[in-house]
Design an enzyme around this catalytic site. Structure first.
Site, PDB file in Angstrom:
ATOM      1  N   SER A 111       2.299  36.255 -29.966  1.00 13.65           N
ATOM      2  CA  SER A 111       2.240  36.147 -28.514  1.00 13.65           C
ATOM      3  C   SER A 111       3.509  36.734 -27.919  1.00 13.65           C
ATOM      4  O   SER A 111       4.568  36.727 -28.552  1.00 13.65           O
ATOM      5  CB  SER A 111       2.119  34.671 -28.115  1.00 13.65           C
ATOM      6  OG  SER A 111       2.391  34.478 -26.746  1.00 13.65           O
ATOM      7  N   TYR A 157       6.197  26.615 -29.081  1.00 10.27           N
ATOM      8  CA  TYR A 157       5.245  27.714 -29.280  1.00 10.27           C
ATOM      9  C   TYR A 157       5.976  29.039 -29.429  1.00 10.27           C
ATOM     10  O   TYR A 157       5.688  29.834 -30.330  1.00 10.27           O
ATOM     11  CB  TYR A 157       4.276  27.761 -28.102  1.00 10.27           C
ATOM     12  CG  TYR A 157       3.215  28.815 -28.205  1.00 10.27           C
ATOM     13  CD1 TYR A 157       2.160  28.664 -29.104  1.00 10.27           C
ATOM     14  CD2 TYR A 157       3.241  29.955 -27.406  1.00 10.27           C
ATOM     15  CE1 TYR A 157       1.157  29.630 -29.196  1.00 10.27           C
ATOM     16  CE2 TYR A 157       2.252  30.914 -27.491  1.00 10.27           C
ATOM     17  CZ  TYR A 157       1.218  30.752 -28.391  1.00 10.27           C
ATOM     18  OH  TYR A 157       0.238  31.705 -28.487  1.00 10.27           O
ATOM     19  N   LYS A 164       6.005  31.436 -32.783  1.00 15.57           N
ATOM     20  CA  LYS A 164       5.514  32.803 -32.782  1.00 15.57           C
ATOM     21  C   LYS A 164       6.622  33.801 -33.117  1.00 15.57           C
ATOM     22  O   LYS A 164       6.362  34.829 -33.756  1.00 15.57           O
ATOM     23  CB  LYS A 164       4.881  33.135 -31.431  1.00 15.57           C
ATOM     24  CG  LYS A 164       3.581  32.382 -31.158  1.00 15.57           C
ATOM     25  CD  LYS A 164       2.531  32.634 -32.229  1.00 15.57           C
ATOM     26  CE  LYS A 164       1.170  32.083 -31.831  1.00 15.57           C
ATOM     27  NZ  LYS A 164       0.150  32.248 -32.897  1.00 15.57           N
TER      28      LYS A 164
END
Length: 249
Positions: free
Chosen positions: A142, A155, A159
């Protein structure tokens, strides 16, 4: 269109959203595809929509090593090989706005979901087929891996680690297995729609191409990286975001 005829792929989280878009792109290019997700009934419905002659549904918990081994074995038994792996499953367990306030259990769960499960899927695929026969892997990352945003610490960190995981694997598994990634921007799916509705102009205002992404945009990029047309590309994470990272705001 890039051809994947004669190849078998496994796409984790292939029931809906980006995963379904990836599976669709691979099927359109001639691949046989195994899709995984938790809900067996919904997964079978997705397989039926894609074409049951070309798609096999294997339900289970993505982090369960037994499920991973079962899915890899099913690909080999049903289609005769497992040439391509797409680590698509990801997400975030809400863990607080700032690192100093983060719930460590939730933070750890996010790392496990996005990073550790990718490792164990690669291990299962390597032992089940790739180690002896070669192939290609794509990890779905992402643009959050490149941004520091409120409530995105777990998150984004997971990533970012996945991006380096991609580079490390590319070195370790070469030349038999190529490993690349796709860092996706904001893609309109059932999962993201609730956060986007009513804010479309604001969201697209920072995207030079002035539209949200579609699952097919990510699917096409993944298909290319898995294909022989990308045979001299490994260790690279391709940004697919409509130009969003070109903006500082």
């Amino acid at each position: 269109m890039t051809s994947l005829k004669g190849k078998t792929a496994l796409v984790t989280g292939g029931r809906t959203g980006i995963g379904f878009g990836i599976a669709t792109a691979l099927v359109e290019r001639g691949a046989k595809v195994v899709i995984t997700a938790r809900s067996e009934d919904k997964l079978r419905a997705a397989a039926a929509e894609l074409g049951e002659d070309r798609v096999l549904a294997v339900a289970g918990d993505t982090a369960d090593p037994e499920h991973q081994r079962t899915a890899v074995a099913a690909a080999v038994d049903h289609f005769g090989s497992l040439d391509l792996l797409v680590n698509n499953v990801g997400g975030a367990v809400r863990s607080g706005r700032r690192l100093v306030e983060t719930d460590v259990t939730a933070y750890r769960s996010t790392i496990e979901l996005n990073l550790v499960s990718a490792l164990t899927w690669v291990q299962a695929a390597w032992r089940g087929w790739l180690g002896e026969h070669g192939g290609a892997v794509v990890n779905i990352s992402s643009i959050g891996s490149k941004l520091a945003v409120p409530d995105g610490s777990a998150y984004g960190t997971a990533k970012a680690a996945l991006n380096h995981f991609t580079r490390q694997l590319a070195v370790e598994l070469a030349p038999a297995v190529r490993v690349n990634g796709v860092a996706s921007g904001t893609v309109l799916t059932d999962f993201t729609r609730a956060n986007i509705e009513g804010r479309e102009d604001k969201v697209t205002g920072s995207i030079p191409l002035k539209r949200l992404g579609a699952p097919a945009d990510v699917g096409a990029a993944v298909a290319f990286l898995l294909s022989n047309e990308a045979s001299w590309i490994t260790g690279h994470t391709l940004v697919v975001d409509g130009g969003r990272l070109l903006h500082s705001r």
